[in-house]
Design a protein around this motif. Structure first.
Motif, short mmCIF file in Angstrom:
data_model
loop_
_atom_site.label_atom_id
_atom_site.label_comp_id
_atom_site.label_asym_id
_atom_site.label_seq_id
_atom_site.Cartn_x
_atom_site.Cartn_y
_atom_site.Cartn_z
N LEU A 51 0.82 -1.22 0.00
CA LEU A 51 0.00 0.00 0.00
C LEU A 51 0.85 1.26 0.00
CD1 LEU A 51 -2.58 -1.09 2.73
CD2 LEU A 51 -2.78 -1.35 0.26
N THR A 52 2.15 1.13 -0.20
CA THR A 52 3.05 2.25 -0.01
C THR A 52 3.49 2.91 -1.31
OG1 THR A 52 5.05 0.89 -0.07
CG2 THR A 52 3.96 1.13 2.05
N LEU A 53 3.90 4.15 -1.16
CA LEU A 53 4.63 4.88 -2.19
C LEU A 53 6.06 5.08 -1.67
CD1 LEU A 53 2.01 7.62 -3.15
CD2 LEU A 53 2.47 5.47 -4.34
N LYS A 54 7.03 5.05 -2.56
CA LYS A 54 8.42 5.11 -2.14
C LYS A 54 9.15 6.21 -2.87
CE LYS A 54 12.48 2.12 -1.59
NZ LYS A 54 13.03 0.76 -1.77
N GLN A 55 10.02 6.90 -2.13
CA GLN A 55 10.93 7.89 -2.71
C GLN A 55 12.28 7.65 -2.08
OE1 GLN A 55 10.37 10.38 -5.13
NE2 GLN A 55 12.60 10.57 -5.05
N GLY A 56 13.21 7.06 -2.83
CA GLY A 56 14.48 6.70 -2.23
C GLY A 56 14.25 5.71 -1.10
N ALA A 57 14.71 6.07 0.10
CA ALA A 57 14.54 5.19 1.26
C ALA A 57 13.27 5.49 2.05
CB ALA A 57 15.76 5.31 2.17
N ALA A 58 12.58 6.57 1.72
CA ALA A 58 11.39 6.97 2.48
C ALA A 58 10.13 6.31 1.93
CB ALA A 58 11.24 8.48 2.46
N LEU A 59 9.20 6.00 2.83
CA LEU A 59 7.95 5.33 2.47
C LEU A 59 6.76 6.07 3.08
CD1 LEU A 59 9.03 1.68 3.42
CD2 LEU A 59 8.98 2.64 1.11
N ARG A 60 5.63 5.96 2.42
CA ARG A 60 4.38 6.47 2.98
C ARG A 60 3.22 5.62 2.47
NH1 ARG A 60 1.68 11.82 1.41
NH2 ARG A 60 -0.08 10.55 2.11
N PHE A 61 2.12 5.62 3.22
CA PHE A 61 0.90 5.05 2.67
C PHE A 61 0.46 5.90 1.48
CE2 PHE A 61 0.30 3.18 6.96
CZ PHE A 61 0.02 1.87 6.60
N ALA A 62 -0.07 5.26 0.44
CA ALA A 62 -0.67 6.03 -0.65
C ALA A 62 -1.73 6.96 -0.05
CB ALA A 62 -1.29 5.08 -1.66
N PRO A 63 -1.85 8.20 -0.56
CA PRO A 63 -2.69 9.20 0.08
C PRO A 63 -4.14 8.81 0.32
CG PRO A 63 -1.25 10.24 -1.52
CD PRO A 63 -1.06 8.77 -1.68
N ASP A 64 -4.72 7.96 -0.52
CA ASP A 64 -6.09 7.53 -0.30
C ASP A 64 -6.23 6.65 0.94
OD1 ASP A 64 -7.06 8.92 -2.42
OD2 ASP A 64 -7.44 7.19 -3.70
N LEU A 105 12.24 11.96 2.28
CA LEU A 105 10.96 12.22 2.92
C LEU A 105 10.36 13.52 2.39
CD1 LEU A 105 9.07 11.07 5.11
CD2 LEU A 105 10.35 12.43 6.78
N ALA A 106 11.21 14.54 2.25
CA ALA A 106 10.73 15.81 1.70
C ALA A 106 10.21 15.64 0.28
CB ALA A 106 11.87 16.84 1.72
N ALA A 107 10.86 14.81 -0.50
CA ALA A 107 10.41 14.57 -1.87
C ALA A 107 9.04 13.90 -1.88
CB ALA A 107 11.43 13.72 -2.61
N LEU A 108 8.79 13.02 -0.91
CA LEU A 108 7.45 12.41 -0.80
C LEU A 108 6.39 13.46 -0.53
CD1 LEU A 108 7.75 9.09 1.27
CD2 LEU A 108 7.03 9.33 -1.10
N VAL A 109 6.71 14.40 0.36
CA VAL A 109 5.75 15.46 0.70
C VAL A 109 5.47 16.32 -0.52
CG1 VAL A 109 5.38 17.51 2.13
CG2 VAL A 109 6.44 15.48 3.12
N VAL A 110 6.51 16.71 -1.23
CA VAL A 110 6.34 17.56 -2.40
C VAL A 110 5.51 16.84 -3.47
CG1 VAL A 110 7.56 18.67 -4.31
CG2 VAL A 110 8.43 18.88 -1.96
N ALA A 111 5.76 15.55 -3.65
CA ALA A 111 5.10 14.81 -4.72
C ALA A 111 3.67 14.41 -4.37
CB ALA A 111 5.91 13.57 -5.07
N HIS A 112 3.41 14.10 -3.09
CA HIS A 112 2.13 13.48 -2.75
C HIS A 112 1.37 14.15 -1.60
CE1 HIS A 112 3.17 10.20 -5.44
NE2 HIS A 112 4.34 10.09 -4.82
N GLY A 113 1.89 15.24 -1.07
CA GLY A 113 1.15 15.95 -0.03
C GLY A 113 1.63 15.62 1.38
N ASP A 114 0.90 16.16 2.36
CA ASP A 114 1.29 16.06 3.76
C ASP A 114 1.52 14.62 4.19
OD1 ASP A 114 0.79 18.75 3.61
OD2 ASP A 114 -0.73 18.77 5.20
N VAL A 115 2.42 14.45 5.15
CA VAL A 115 2.64 13.15 5.77
C VAL A 115 2.66 13.32 7.29
CG1 VAL A 115 3.97 12.26 3.82
CG2 VAL A 115 5.18 13.27 5.77
#
Length: 228
Positions: free
Chosen positions: A22-35, A53-63
């Motif tokens: 269920l994750t999105l990845k940017q380098g070593a950082a991970l987040r749940f997909a925004p939905d 982590l900052a790249a994840l925020v820029v690409a997909h919104g708040d974390v």
């Protein structure tokens, strides 16, 4: 940021384990997909991990991070909120007994009502597909969903009780307590340990959780990051 216990870093444990699909990845950082949710994590606080982590925020919104302490300053992002949480665990079985009200398993067809109830009552971050993170049970009156509880993060050997909420017009009837006990019993029946998180200032909720058999494990910090 490393730890031997999966609950010390619950987001990282979930995103690198059973919920990795269920994750999105940017380098070593991970987040749940925004939905599904806000939660994100990185393996450490190195400059590269924080940049990822900052790249994840820029690409997909708040974390939102849930860690032993807040992150260092991260170029390109800003701290939107910062709050101390209690992590609580129900190590021993709870006596569920017979519920004093009727409840049912919630299904995909209930998703619009689940999102509407969570939006109204704000039990925590809840989005269009948060209900798919685990099983939910709920109480309906006249076809309207008035209370629910379910599952969210799933670190190894554990499942988080979450999404607990009751419509303001139907509080005081024991729905939250009864549904939480049912969710916890189902988690334990799978051989896992139920746990949850609560803001440390929410003393009323903490008292309820303690009465239901959840004990304080440790403090963690929930930090929400947004574009700088």
């Amino acid at each position: 940021m490393s730890s031997d216990h999966p609950l010390d870093r619950p987001v990282w444990s979930a995103l690198t384990g059973r919920q990795s699909h269920l994750t999105l990845k940017q380098g070593a950082a991970l987040r749940f997909a925004p939905d599904y949710g806000l939660f994100a994590a990185a393996p450490d606080i190195s400059a590269q991990s924080m940049a990822d982590l900052a790249a994840l925020v820029v690409a997909h919104g708040d974390v939102a991070l849930v860690e032993a302490e807040g992150p260092p300053p991260i170029p390109g992002v800003a701290v939107r909120t910062n709050a101390v949480c209690w992590q609580m665990v129900a190590d021993e079985p709870n006596e569920v007994g017979e519920a004093a009200f009727a409840f049912e398993d919630l299904a995909e067809a209930d998703a619009p009502q689940m999102l509407a109830l969570a939006t109204l009552t704000a039990p925590g971050p809840f989005f269009a597909r948060t209900h798919q993170l685990g099983r939910f049970v709920g109480v309906k009156l006249g076809g309207q969903l008035v209370a629910m509880a379910g599952e969210r993060m799933r670190p190894p050997g554990h499942t988080e009780v979450s999404g607990v909420c009751t419509h303001p017009d139907h509080r005081g009837r024991g729905y939250a307590a009864g549904l939480m006990l049912e969710v916890a019993a189902r988690i334990r029946a799978r051989g896992e340990v139920p746990f949850l998180h609560s803001y440390a200032h929410n003393t009323g909720a903490i008292a309820l959780y303690q009465a239901l058999g959840f004990d304080f494990r440790r403090e963690l910090v929930m930090t929400t990051l947004t574009r700088g």
